[in-house]
Scaffold this active site. Structure first.
Site, short mmCIF file in Angstrom:
data_model
loop_
_atom_site.label_atom_id
_atom_site.label_comp_id
_atom_site.label_asym_id
_atom_site.label_seq_id
_atom_site.Cartn_x
_atom_site.Cartn_y
_atom_site.Cartn_z
N ASP A 45 30.86 2.41 -10.57
CA ASP A 45 29.79 1.48 -10.19
C ASP A 45 30.24 0.03 -10.31
O ASP A 45 31.26 -0.26 -10.93
CB ASP A 45 28.56 1.72 -11.08
CG ASP A 45 27.82 3.00 -10.68
OD1 ASP A 45 28.13 3.53 -9.61
OD2 ASP A 45 26.97 3.44 -11.45
N LYS A 67 27.61 -2.19 -5.31
CA LYS A 67 27.62 -3.45 -4.57
C LYS A 67 28.64 -4.40 -5.17
O LYS A 67 28.69 -4.57 -6.38
CB LYS A 67 26.26 -4.13 -4.69
CG LYS A 67 25.33 -3.85 -3.55
CD LYS A 67 24.06 -4.63 -3.72
CE LYS A 67 22.92 -3.67 -3.95
NZ LYS A 67 21.65 -4.27 -4.22
N MET A 181 16.81 -3.98 -15.53
CA MET A 181 16.62 -4.41 -14.14
C MET A 181 15.38 -5.29 -14.02
O MET A 181 14.62 -5.17 -13.07
CB MET A 181 16.51 -3.19 -13.22
CG MET A 181 17.77 -2.35 -13.22
SD MET A 181 17.65 -0.86 -12.24
CE MET A 181 16.84 0.25 -13.36
N1 SAH Z 1 23.16 2.90 -17.42
C1 SAH Z 1 23.05 1.50 -17.76
C2 SAH Z 1 21.88 0.86 -17.07
C3 SAH Z 1 22.01 0.82 -15.55
S1 SAH Z 1 20.65 -0.01 -14.75
C4 SAH Z 1 22.99 1.34 -19.28
O1 SAH Z 1 22.79 2.35 -19.97
O2 SAH Z 1 23.14 0.23 -19.77
C5 SAH Z 1 21.31 -1.66 -14.58
C6 SAH Z 1 20.60 -2.59 -15.55
O3 SAH Z 1 21.10 -2.35 -16.85
C7 SAH Z 1 20.84 -4.05 -15.30
O4 SAH Z 1 19.93 -4.57 -14.34
C8 SAH Z 1 20.56 -4.64 -16.67
O5 SAH Z 1 19.16 -4.71 -16.91
C9 SAH Z 1 21.11 -3.56 -17.58
N2 SAH Z 1 22.50 -3.82 -17.99
C10 SAH Z 1 23.58 -3.06 -17.71
N3 SAH Z 1 24.68 -3.58 -18.30
C11 SAH Z 1 24.28 -4.67 -18.98
C12 SAH Z 1 24.93 -5.63 -19.79
N4 SAH Z 1 26.24 -5.57 -20.06
N5 SAH Z 1 24.19 -6.63 -20.32
C13 SAH Z 1 22.87 -6.72 -20.09
N6 SAH Z 1 22.20 -5.83 -19.33
C14 SAH Z 1 22.88 -4.83 -18.78
#
Ligand code: SAH
Length: 268
Positions: A45, A67, A181
């Site tokens: 991703d 993306k 998100m």
């Molecule tokens: N599977 C991921 C989440 C995917 S959805 C997890 O467990 O973290 C994508 C969202 O995750 C982003 O819009 C943001 O809200 C959050 N996110 C993912 N990585 C992040 C990071 N390093 N710092 C802050 N928010 C993060």
């Protein structure tokens, strides 16, 4: 899954759905690290860091599915079919996702698709953004007498956000709400929460690029968070943490961005 040697699937590979954590390689689990290091095909991703990708073997086929740089992300059906094709060629496929694959990672859909087609799957958990943010900025997600519930939700409107019952649970003063998100929905989320009775003075923090050495924490209150985040103008992924525990946040004294010696020796 029992292996039938009569069947033509003797060459069938498998797909491991692996959580890569928030970015830095030292936040991979050892199991995730081993999966990446032995992958023959890697589908990843947009949030996967170059540092983690570099751990894959040179011969591994690497396919970006998210993306990036103006390119649209692949449709879920295309990703599913691609994983299936690669596994049917007998490859050890790793589907690498940011954070934990079971938190807004579509792992349920992908696993169901693959298993319906007879492909063996395994899920490897990862450090989710909320946990990375809390650890880095020194606050807990639950705390005795202060936060008895951690509610992980998305604030995006397109996926329906929280149903009404969800907002009621989120309004409990002892709930820590982790919103994913949600960067562009803060004002709307705050309005729903205060409408359900959560105090606008509730501590709230937005963490950008959690887990990364350059992470940024924007600390405010529920009522002030939308404005504080708009003023800071984050460009990276942002997780929102709303609840009394956010008042315990502190800026870390030093970034920990190196792979520890113990993990290095595991890899050699
Ligand atoms: N599977 C991921 C989440 C995917 S959805 C997890 O467990 O973290 C994508 C969202 O995750 C982003 O819009 C943001 O809200 C959050 N996110 C993912 N990585 C992040 C990071 N390093 N710092 C802050 N928010 C993060």
């Amino acid at each position: 899954m029992p292996h039938d040697i009569e069947a033509q699937d003797t060459r069938t590979g498998r797909v491991r759905l692996v959580g890569a954590g928030p970015g830095p390689a030292d936040l991979l689990t050892v199991r995730a690290l081993r999966a990446v290091e032995t992958a023959q095909a890697l589908l990843y991703d947009a949030l996967i860091s170059p540092e983690v990708l570099a751990l894959a073997p040179a011969a591994c086929v690497k396919i970006q599915t998210g993306k990036r740089a103006g390119r649209a992300s692949m449709a879920q059906t295309t990703i599913n079919r691609l994983m299936l094709r690669l596994a049917r060629r007998g490859l050890d496929v790793v589907r690498l996702k940011g954070g934990d694959p079971s938190v807004f990672g579509r792992v349920g859909e992908e696993r169901a698709f693959l298993e319906a087609h007879g492909i063996e799957t395994e899920v490897v958990p990862g450090v989710t953004a909320a946990c990375a943010a809390a650890a880095q900025f020194g606050f807990p997600l639950t705390h005795r007498g202060e936060a008895r519930r951690l509610l992980i939700a998305t604030a995006t409107v397109s996926s329906g956000a929280l149903a009404d019952e969800g907002w009621a649970a989120a309004a409990d003063p002892q709930t820590t709400l982790a919103l994913y998100m949600g960067r562009d929905q803060i004002a709307a989320a705050a309005e729903r929460l205060t409408g359900q009775g959560r105090s606008p003075a509730t501590p709230a923090i937005a963490v950008e690029n959690a887990g990364h050495p350059g992470a940024r924490a924007i600390a405010s209150t529920l009522g002030g968070l939308a404005e504080a985040v708009a003023a800071a103008g984050p460009t990276g992924p942002v997780v929102l943490l709303i609840g009394e525990v956010a008042a315990r946040a502190a800026v870390p004294s030093a970034a920990r961005d190196r792979i520890p010696a113990a993990l290095k020796s595991l890899r050699s």
